[in-house]
Design an enzyme around this catalytic site. Structure first.
Site, mmCIF file in Angstrom:
data_model
loop_
_atom_site.group_PDB
_atom_site.id
_atom_site.type_symbol
_atom_site.label_atom_id
_atom_site.label_comp_id
_atom_site.label_asym_id
_atom_site.label_seq_id
_atom_site.Cartn_x
_atom_site.Cartn_y
_atom_site.Cartn_z
ATOM 1 N N ARG A 97 4.292 1.359 -1.182
ATOM 2 C CA ARG A 97 5.393 1.402 -2.144
ATOM 3 C C ARG A 97 5.219 0.356 -3.230
ATOM 4 N NH1 ARG A 97 10.160 1.901 0.023
ATOM 5 N NH2 ARG A 97 9.357 2.274 2.111
ATOM 6 N N GLU A 118 8.617 -0.593 11.399
ATOM 7 C CA GLU A 118 7.481 -1.537 11.362
ATOM 8 C C GLU A 118 7.932 -2.870 10.758
ATOM 9 O OE1 GLU A 118 5.633 -2.670 8.660
ATOM 10 O OE2 GLU A 118 6.301 -1.434 6.977
ATOM 11 N N PRO A 119 7.462 -3.980 11.332
ATOM 12 C CA PRO A 119 7.966 -5.296 10.920
ATOM 13 C C PRO A 119 7.279 -5.889 9.700
ATOM 14 C CG PRO A 119 6.474 -5.546 12.776
ATOM 15 C CD PRO A 119 6.587 -4.061 12.516
ATOM 16 N N GLN A 120 6.095 -5.386 9.327
ATOM 17 C CA GLN A 120 5.336 -6.025 8.248
ATOM 18 C C GLN A 120 6.083 -6.010 6.915
ATOM 19 O OE1 GLN A 120 3.718 -3.831 10.467
ATOM 20 N NE2 GLN A 120 3.101 -5.677 11.560
ATOM 21 N N CYS A 127 0.819 -1.213 0.000
ATOM 22 C CA CYS A 127 0.000 0.000 0.000
ATOM 23 C C CYS A 127 0.853 1.263 0.000
ATOM 24 C CB CYS A 127 -0.946 0.008 1.199
ATOM 25 S SG CYS A 127 -0.121 -0.023 2.803
ATOM 26 N N ALA A 160 -8.624 -10.251 4.939
ATOM 27 C CA ALA A 160 -8.197 -11.229 5.947
ATOM 28 C C ALA A 160 -6.691 -11.467 5.876
ATOM 29 C CB ALA A 160 -8.948 -12.542 5.758
ATOM 30 N N GLY A 161 -5.959 -10.462 5.381
ATOM 31 C CA GLY A 161 -4.510 -10.575 5.270
ATOM 32 C C GLY A 161 -3.805 -10.209 6.560
ATOM 33 N N LYS A 162 -2.475 -10.076 6.465
ATOM 34 C CA LYS A 162 -1.671 -9.835 7.662
ATOM 35 C C LYS A 162 -1.978 -8.489 8.314
ATOM 36 C CE LYS A 162 2.105 -12.801 6.069
ATOM 37 N NZ LYS A 162 3.518 -12.876 5.629
ATOM 38 N N THR A 163 -2.224 -7.466 7.482
ATOM 39 C CA THR A 163 -2.522 -6.147 8.048
ATOM 40 C C THR A 163 -3.822 -6.175 8.832
ATOM 41 O OG1 THR A 163 -1.344 -5.019 6.254
ATOM 42 C CG2 THR A 163 -2.922 -3.717 7.513
#
Length: 429
Positions: free
Chosen positions: A52, A112-114, A50, A188-191
């Site tokens: 880059r 941020e680790p994501q 979202c 339903a993703g990681k974010t």
């Protein structure tokens, strides 16, 4: 092998541009095929989030202009729309950039680790499409190793802040007691998983999770005592929720102005808090014009996020030192590999010359030449062949004033030591 990175991010381009340059999963195979053909690169990888979109290319250092034209054409944009927001990094700068991205130092939320997980996914996807080779594979593995050291040896990951965390933090400005509010999470993703966790920690007890795949929605919802629904069911439940946070990979908006207007009438104008984290956007921008709707995009989260950055600045300086060390280690590895490759070719050439001269000597022996004469001829021929090309190049270099070539030759063969050890004429006598 030259390394080139081209991209846009939250600092260089607004969300209106970023969402148009984002790559959807459905077009990745097409993108990899076209990108390598257009750039002439032997290896390629694509990172699209979202915040880059970046292209990593190993091959021709002059590929940036052709990749820019391809990127604009692929997303049906004018080249001029991208020229002012696109950045290009080459070689060691590109290595440093990737490592900073992986460590979270180039993120909207410092540390941020994501992004590390997203970069790993990008590498896996490139491998899945057979787009990477030994060069990019080595770079990605070194990058992941450096990012891990940054995470474990500094405080960059303490006091969790992320786009997900910032979204929930902003909700507190609208709802003081969030235990009374119901949340709808789209995706339903990681974010969204992170959003759900932060909302639960903030006191939200009632969840709906909407997703294209019902099983994924149910799995995430049940982890927080909620209910999973399909995207098509959102209008039926919209009036019952107070918080809407969306992050999907949909190329088109999921929630439109009309659906929100109808839900507002049923709610008797009780306020909505909405955050659209997705790029391209999941919620039509026109929704922001409705009374009693507080709609934010990832760009709007910047102020909240910047408040948390200051607590990580000291750790970021430590991280930069680790990254500098990681860049140097990677460049040293490349130089070592280049030396191995050069020595291999050098040895192959020497062995070829040896075989040629040996065959000459064997023929001479078969024809009755005296063995001592044949051996002396072999030694002389091999010496001349091995020294001919270096001698030609040294003379050429000296004529051009490149004295460093002779210095290198003296160092390689330790000629200064030989001259010092050589006996004088008197000593010889």
């Amino acid at each position: 092998m030259a390394l080139v990175t081209l991209g846009i991010n939250h600092r260089t381009a607004p969300v209106e541009i970023r969402e148009r340059v984002a790559f959807t999963p459905e077009r990745m195979a097409e993108a990899f095929s076209e990108l390598r053909a257009a750039s002439g690169a032997s290896e390629a990888a694509i990172l699209s989030t979202c915040n880059r979109t970046e292209l990593y290319l190993a091959g021709d250092d002059d590929c940036a202009p052709s990749v820019l034209r391809w990127l604009a054409g692929f997303h049906e944009l004018d080249v001029a729309d991208l020229e002012n927001v696109l950045y290009v990094h080459r070689d060691s700068d590109a290595v440093r950039h990737m490592m900073r991205v992986a460590a979270g130092l180039d993120s909207m939320v410092l540390g941020e680790p994501q992004i590390l997980g997203q970069l790993k996914d990008a590498y896996a996807l490139a491998r899945e499409h057979s787009a990477t080779g030994s060069f990019l594979s080595r770079l990605f593995e070194q990058t992941f190793s450096v990012a891990k050291r940054v995470r474990t040896q500094t405080a960059i990951g303490e006091n969790p802040v992320s786009v997900a965390y910032a979204s929930v933090s902003m909700a507190h400005h609208i709802f003081a007691d969030m235990s009374r509010n119901k949340a709808l999470l789209i995706g339903a993703g990681k974010t969204i998983e992170l959003v759900a966790r932060h909302l639960a920690e903030a006191g939200v007890r009632s969840f709906l999770v909407a997703n294209r795949t019902l099983e994924k929605a149910q799995a995430l919802a049940e982890a927080h005592g909620g209910k999973g629904i399909l995207l098509s069911e959102i209008p039926d439940h919209l009036s019952d929720v107070d918080i809407v946070i969306s992050s999907t990979a949909s190329p088109l908006p999921i929630l439109g102005k009309g659906a929100v207007e109808r839900a507002l009438k049923k709610r008797k104008h009780r306020p909505y808090f909405m955050v659209d984290i997705a790029v391209p956007r999941d919620i039509e921008p026109e929704v922001a014009s409705l009374a009693d709707v507080y709609l934010y995009t990832v760009d709007d989260l910047r102020q909240v996020i910047e408040e948390n950055i200051r607590s990580r600045e000291g750790a970021a300086r430590e991280a930069e030192n680790l990254i500098s060390s990681g860049v140097q280690d990677f460049l040293d590895q490349l130089r070592a590999l280049d030396a191995v490759s050069t020595l291999k070719v050098f040895r192959q050439r020497a062995e070829l010359l040896r075989d040629v001269e040996t065959e000459k000597a064997l023929r001479a022996l078969r024809n009755g030449t005296d063995p001592e004469t044949a051996l002396r001829s072999l030694a002389r021929g091999l010496t001349n062949k091995l020294l001919h090309q270096p001698s030609v190049q040294v003379r050429k270099a000296m004529a051009e004033g490149r004295t460093e070539v002779t210095e290198c030759l003296r160092e390689l063969y330790q000629l200064d030591a030989l001259e010092a050890d050589e006996p004088t004429t008197t000593e010889k006598l």
